[in-house]
Design an enzyme around this catalytic site. Structure first.
Site, short mmCIF file in Angstrom:
data_model
loop_
_atom_site.label_atom_id
_atom_site.label_comp_id
_atom_site.label_asym_id
_atom_site.label_seq_id
_atom_site.Cartn_x
_atom_site.Cartn_y
_atom_site.Cartn_z
N SER A 187 34.35 41.15 48.25
CA SER A 187 33.51 40.24 47.47
C SER A 187 33.31 38.95 48.24
O SER A 187 34.20 38.52 49.00
CB SER A 187 34.18 39.92 46.12
OG SER A 187 33.47 38.89 45.44
N TYR A 200 41.42 37.78 41.06
CA TYR A 200 40.42 38.72 41.58
C TYR A 200 40.09 38.42 43.04
O TYR A 200 40.09 39.32 43.89
CB TYR A 200 39.15 38.63 40.73
CG TYR A 200 38.00 39.47 41.24
CD1 TYR A 200 37.97 40.84 41.03
CD2 TYR A 200 36.95 38.88 41.94
CE1 TYR A 200 36.91 41.61 41.50
CE2 TYR A 200 35.89 39.64 42.41
CZ TYR A 200 35.87 41.00 42.19
OH TYR A 200 34.84 41.77 42.67
#
Length: 313
Positions: A187, A200
């Protein structure tokens, strides 16, 4: 000409050369098909099958469909059988390739012996580790997570452990054949510390470092390992937000595969490469300001639909 003048001439020349090299390297990102061409039969030359985790929707579904379009049979894996069956039918009808469905919840323990048995005998040339989950629908400080112990365990299992275990299952076969491709979906938030997404983003930093190390270890064996780190893509996880920087899943996957030979880490598209450069130019003191953190949280709350999306894919 004294020594000080020579020093500054040398320093100036070095800066010009450095900037020139950086510009050349950046220009390659603008024309991936020219700088990093892939033969038409590239993916099928790796093996007969592609395995994609988290492929019932979103980026995973798009990878499975694109690899089938390239001529590969695909194994799709996720936790919802109805969605997987629908995707399998869709891919089969669109491409004529075989599709194998494996139903599995990657947040759980002791699931990999079953996966290994299901994959036994398949000539797997491409592995896409896509499955991931967010701790919550709304970004929030670490200690505010509901059922924090379970969330931590599920995040590690889904975002980190699954990637390593899938590589452990499939990589030995690639090494024996002397070829293969592993794509680990990371990400863009892994590029800098990201408040409200701390857990995350940290799991995605692991994805980046693991991929870089694995690529260095096995590139001499003919195996490509790459972390792909997108920012916004139009998926359930991003509430299907649309903007000039938000790519469709199909568009992102098509573009990202063009960078497969660009190195062990890529943002997957020129728009996300530029966005990453811009964000990394902003001092962290600004990004970490209380007002920015609060605005980010309020913005995501505003985007949230009445029916909240699943946290995992």
């Amino acid at each position: 000409m004294d020594l000080m003048e020579l020093f500054f001439i040398f320093l100036g020349s070095a800066v010009v050369v450095y900037c020139g090299v950086k510009m050349l390297l950046f220009s390659r990102m603008l024309f991936p098909k020219m700088w990093f061409p892939l033969p038409k039969s590239f993916f099928t030359s790796m093996g007969e099958w592609a395995v994609v985790t988290g492929s019932s929707e979103g980026i995973g579904r798009a990878y499975a469909l694109e690899l089938a379009t390239q001529g590969m049979n695909v194994v799709i894996m996720s936790r919802t059988k109805e969605k997987l069956d629908h995707v399998a039918e869709e891919i089969g009808n669109a491409t004529g390739q075989r599709v194998k469905v494996i139903v599995v919840d990657f947040t759980e323990e002791n699931i990999f012996s079953h996966i290994e048995e299901e994959l036994r005998g398949l000539n797997v040339g491409v592995l896409v580790n896509n499955v991931a989950m967010l701790p919550s629908h709304i970004p929030q400080p670490f200690l505010e997570s509901v059922e924090q112990e379970q969330i931590i365990e599920k995040q590690i299992n889904c975002n980190v452990k699954t990637m390593m275990k899938m590589c452990k299952i499939i990589l030995p076969r690639m090494e024996n054949r002397g070829k293969g491709v592993i794509v680990n979906v990371s990400s863009g938030v892994a590029a800098f510390s990201c408040p409200l997404f701390t857990l995350y983003a940290s799991t995605k930093v692991f994805v980046d470092r693991f991929s870089e190390g694995l690529h260095a270890e096995y590139k001499c064996k003919g195996i490509i390992v790459q972390a792909v780190a997108p920012f916004a893509v139009c998926t359930r996880m991003s509430f299907y937000t649309k903007s000039i920087l938000t790519l469709s899943t199909e568009d992102f996957v098509t573009k990202s595969l063009q960078y497969l030979r660009a190195g062990d880490n890529t943002y997957g598209s020129i728009s996300h490469i530029i966005l990453a450069w811009f964000l990394q130019c902003i001092p962290l003191k600004i990004l970490h300001a209380d007002s920015i953190i609060k605005s980010t949280q309020d913005f995501v709350k505003h985007l949230r639909p009445v029916q909240e999306p699943s946290t995992s894919t």
